[in-house]
Design a protein around this motif. Structure first.
Motif, short mmCIF file in Angstrom:
data_model
loop_
_atom_site.label_atom_id
_atom_site.label_comp_id
_atom_site.label_asym_id
_atom_site.label_seq_id
_atom_site.Cartn_x
_atom_site.Cartn_y
_atom_site.Cartn_z
N GLY A 227 -1.70 16.14 -3.43
CA GLY A 227 -2.61 16.10 -4.57
C GLY A 227 -3.19 14.73 -4.88
O GLY A 227 -4.27 14.63 -5.46
N GLU A 228 -2.49 13.67 -4.52
CA GLU A 228 -2.94 12.32 -4.85
C GLU A 228 -3.51 11.58 -3.64
O GLU A 228 -3.69 10.36 -3.67
CB GLU A 228 -1.79 11.51 -5.43
CG GLU A 228 -1.26 12.07 -6.73
CD GLU A 228 -0.06 11.30 -7.26
OE1 GLU A 228 0.40 10.36 -6.59
OE2 GLU A 228 0.42 11.67 -8.34
N ILE A 229 -3.83 12.30 -2.59
CA ILE A 229 -4.27 11.66 -1.34
C ILE A 229 -5.55 10.85 -1.53
O ILE A 229 -5.68 9.75 -0.99
CB ILE A 229 -4.39 12.70 -0.20
CG1 ILE A 229 -4.52 11.99 1.15
CG2 ILE A 229 -5.54 13.67 -0.45
CD1 ILE A 229 -4.38 12.91 2.35
N LYS A 230 -6.50 11.37 -2.30
CA LYS A 230 -7.77 10.66 -2.47
C LYS A 230 -7.57 9.37 -3.26
O LYS A 230 -8.11 8.32 -2.90
CB LYS A 230 -8.79 11.56 -3.15
CG LYS A 230 -10.19 10.98 -3.11
CD LYS A 230 -11.22 11.97 -3.56
CE LYS A 230 -12.60 11.33 -3.49
NZ LYS A 230 -13.64 12.23 -3.97
N GLN A 231 -6.78 9.42 -4.32
CA GLN A 231 -6.49 8.22 -5.10
C GLN A 231 -5.75 7.19 -4.25
O GLN A 231 -5.98 5.99 -4.36
CB GLN A 231 -5.66 8.54 -6.36
CG GLN A 231 -6.35 9.44 -7.34
CD GLN A 231 -6.05 10.92 -7.11
OE1 GLN A 231 -5.88 11.38 -5.98
NE2 GLN A 231 -6.00 11.68 -8.19
N SER A 232 -4.84 7.67 -3.41
CA SER A 232 -4.09 6.80 -2.53
C SER A 232 -5.03 6.09 -1.56
O SER A 232 -4.92 4.87 -1.34
CB SER A 232 -3.04 7.63 -1.76
OG SER A 232 -2.35 6.84 -0.83
N ALA A 233 -5.96 6.83 -0.98
CA ALA A 233 -6.92 6.25 -0.04
C ALA A 233 -7.84 5.25 -0.74
O ALA A 233 -8.15 4.19 -0.20
CB ALA A 233 -7.74 7.35 0.63
N ALA A 234 -8.25 5.57 -1.97
CA ALA A 234 -9.13 4.67 -2.73
C ALA A 234 -8.40 3.36 -3.05
O ALA A 234 -8.98 2.27 -2.93
CB ALA A 234 -9.60 5.36 -4.02
N ILE B 18 0.84 -1.20 0.00
CA ILE B 18 0.00 0.00 0.00
C ILE B 18 0.87 1.24 0.00
O ILE B 18 1.66 1.47 0.91
CB ILE B 18 -0.97 -0.02 1.19
CG1 ILE B 18 -1.92 -1.21 1.03
CG2 ILE B 18 -1.72 1.31 1.29
CD1 ILE B 18 -3.00 -1.32 2.05
N SER B 19 0.68 2.03 -1.04
CA SER B 19 1.39 3.28 -1.20
C SER B 19 0.55 4.41 -0.59
O SER B 19 -0.66 4.48 -0.81
CB SER B 19 1.58 3.54 -2.70
OG SER B 19 1.96 4.86 -2.94
N LEU C 13 5.64 5.42 1.71
CA LEU C 13 5.33 6.70 1.08
C LEU C 13 5.61 6.59 -0.42
O LEU C 13 6.69 6.15 -0.82
CB LEU C 13 6.17 7.83 1.68
CG LEU C 13 5.79 8.27 3.08
CD1 LEU C 13 6.82 9.25 3.62
CD2 LEU C 13 4.39 8.88 3.10
N ASN C 14 4.64 6.99 -1.21
CA ASN C 14 4.81 6.93 -2.66
C ASN C 14 6.01 7.75 -3.11
O ASN C 14 6.73 7.35 -4.02
CB ASN C 14 3.53 7.42 -3.35
CG ASN C 14 3.52 7.09 -4.82
OD1 ASN C 14 4.13 6.13 -5.26
ND2 ASN C 14 2.82 7.90 -5.59
N SER C 15 6.27 8.85 -2.43
CA SER C 15 7.40 9.70 -2.79
C SER C 15 8.74 9.02 -2.51
O SER C 15 9.77 9.43 -3.04
CB SER C 15 7.33 11.03 -2.03
OG SER C 15 7.37 10.79 -0.63
#
Length: 154
Positions: free
Chosen positions: A32-39, A26-27, A68-70
């Motif tokens: 900016g990508e927090i919602k996609q990450s949570a989904a 899980i990334s 962390l995705n970063s």
């Protein structure tokens, strides 16, 4: 089996039958990508939970490997390899990594386990029965893949 004391007790008493570990990857993205990450996290969590119920007694669902995705680079891969080494020492013959991050497909050759990439399906606008339907259809496809891998490595 889940990563809870009761299931671990069962695992310890039946280790010879539980030869598979499933590790959700899980990334986490902040910004900016927090919602996609949570989904994506919701999708992978529901999927692996449902998969665990289908194969109770054959596999153990390890807590998610979260990063962390970063920071998805060599240090993340090195950390995952450490997890993999520990799982192999724990006598798991089969290790499956389940993720919605396509980047892991390119890294699969560096791992001993099998990376299963599934594009994240947004579940936020679905009711519970629709979510179950979507997850069930994905798990049915995974059942075939798991069975093939188990037969290949006997």
């Amino acid at each position: 089996m889940k990563w809870i004391p009761q299931d671990i007790e069962t695992y310890l008493n039946a280790k010879e039958y539980v030869d598979t570990a499933v590790v959700p990857l899980i990334s986490v993205s902040i910004g900016g990508e927090i919602k996609q990450s949570a989904a994506a996290a919701e999708f992978i969590t529901l999927l692996t939970g449902y998969l665990e119920r289908q194969f109770t007694g054959r596999l153990i669902l390890i807590p998610p490997f979260t990063y962390l995705n970063s920071k998805n680079g060599e240090s993340t891969l090195s950390d995952l390899k450490d997890w993999e080494a520990s799982l192999a020492k724990g006598e798991f013959k089969h290790i499956f990594y389940i993720t919605s991050e396509i980047e892991w497909r390119a890294r699969e050759k560096e791992l001993h386990g099998t990376v299963i990439w599934l594009p994240s399906i947004p579940l936020e606008h679905l009711n519970d029965s629709q979510k179950i339907g979507v997850i069930d259809s994905q798990v049915k496809q995974l059942l075939v893949l798991f069975t093939q891998k188990w037969h290949e490595n006997q």
